[in-house]
Design a protein around this motif. Structure first.
Motif, mmCIF file in Angstrom:
data_model
loop_
_atom_site.group_PDB
_atom_site.id
_atom_site.type_symbol
_atom_site.label_atom_id
_atom_site.label_comp_id
_atom_site.label_asym_id
_atom_site.label_seq_id
_atom_site.Cartn_x
_atom_site.Cartn_y
_atom_site.Cartn_z
ATOM 1 N N LYS A 69 0.852 -1.177 0.000
ATOM 2 C CA LYS A 69 0.000 0.000 0.000
ATOM 3 C C LYS A 69 0.893 1.233 0.000
ATOM 4 O O LYS A 69 1.712 1.409 0.901
ATOM 5 C CB LYS A 69 -0.912 0.000 1.218
ATOM 6 N N GLU A 115 1.238 -0.204 -10.883
ATOM 7 C CA GLU A 115 0.020 -0.965 -11.183
ATOM 8 C C GLU A 115 -0.035 -2.304 -10.436
ATOM 9 O O GLU A 115 -1.089 -2.921 -10.359
ATOM 10 C CB GLU A 115 -0.160 -1.153 -12.684
ATOM 11 N N HIS A 139 0.491 -2.494 -7.198
ATOM 12 C CA HIS A 139 0.333 -2.133 -5.792
ATOM 13 C C HIS A 139 -0.950 -1.344 -5.595
ATOM 14 O O HIS A 139 -1.560 -0.890 -6.561
ATOM 15 C CB HIS A 139 1.554 -1.324 -5.331
ATOM 16 N N GLU A 140 -1.343 -1.180 -4.331
ATOM 17 C CA GLU A 140 -2.522 -0.390 -3.996
ATOM 18 C C GLU A 140 -2.088 1.042 -3.746
ATOM 19 O O GLU A 140 -1.234 1.286 -2.896
ATOM 20 C CB GLU A 140 -3.197 -0.931 -2.733
ATOM 21 N N TYR A 148 -2.915 5.061 -2.758
ATOM 22 C CA TYR A 148 -3.764 5.942 -1.968
ATOM 23 C C TYR A 148 -3.212 7.351 -2.166
ATOM 24 O O TYR A 148 -2.011 7.524 -2.350
ATOM 25 C CB TYR A 148 -3.696 5.568 -0.482
ATOM 26 N N THR A 154 -7.200 5.073 -4.350
ATOM 27 C CA THR A 154 -8.154 5.401 -3.294
ATOM 28 C C THR A 154 -7.839 6.813 -2.839
ATOM 29 O O THR A 154 -6.712 7.095 -2.435
ATOM 30 C CB THR A 154 -8.028 4.418 -2.109
#
Length: 139
Positions: free
Chosen positions: A2, A27, A29-30, A32, A50
């Motif tokens: 993240k 791309e 990984h997540e 934020y 996010t």
């Protein structure tokens, strides 16, 4: 992993350019981000992000909350050291939390590039071990 992405107004173009250059890494990984920064990254790269509030409206604190719960693995924060920020205490708190919880933090393009190359090589696998320990502790 993240990864949080934050940029002050005068650094947003740099962070968008950085995210575009390393899109193939990100791309996997997540991602934020705080409000406008996240929107600009989405528009430029098509990567899912996010989004939280903008920094001055609490976005830095929202990301800080995830760090304090050990739910963030890396922070890329392109700061503008030449412009006073009205939410400077929040910025300082976020940086302090990264230090407290040993979260890798880049505050400029040079250090961010080093972290991303380490991410490509798998240098941050130790974060997986930390997450497993947390999971086992909570069972």
């Amino acid at each position: 992993m993240k990864i949080a992405m934050i940029a002050h107004d005068m650094k947003k173009d740099d962070l968008v350019q950085f995210a575009t250059a390393y899109k193939q890494v990100f791309e996997n990984h997540e991602l934020y981000a705080t409000g406008t920064t996240g929107l600009r990254i989405i528009e430029a790269t098509g990567l899912p992000v996010t989004r939280f509030q903008s920094g001055p409206l609490g976005g830095d604190q929202e990301i800080g909350s995830l760090i304090a719960k050990n739910e963030m693995d890396m922070v890329i924060f392109f700061r503008d050291p030449l412009t006073a920020q009205p939410h400077e205490p929040d910025i300082s708190a976020l940086i302090r939390l990264c230090d407290v919880y040993s979260i890798p933090l880049a505050t400029n393009m040079g250090s961010a590039e080093i972290l991303v190359h380490g991410l490509e090589r798998g240098d941050f696998k130790w974060r997986t071990i930390i997450h497993e320990k947390e999971f086992n502790k909570n069972e």
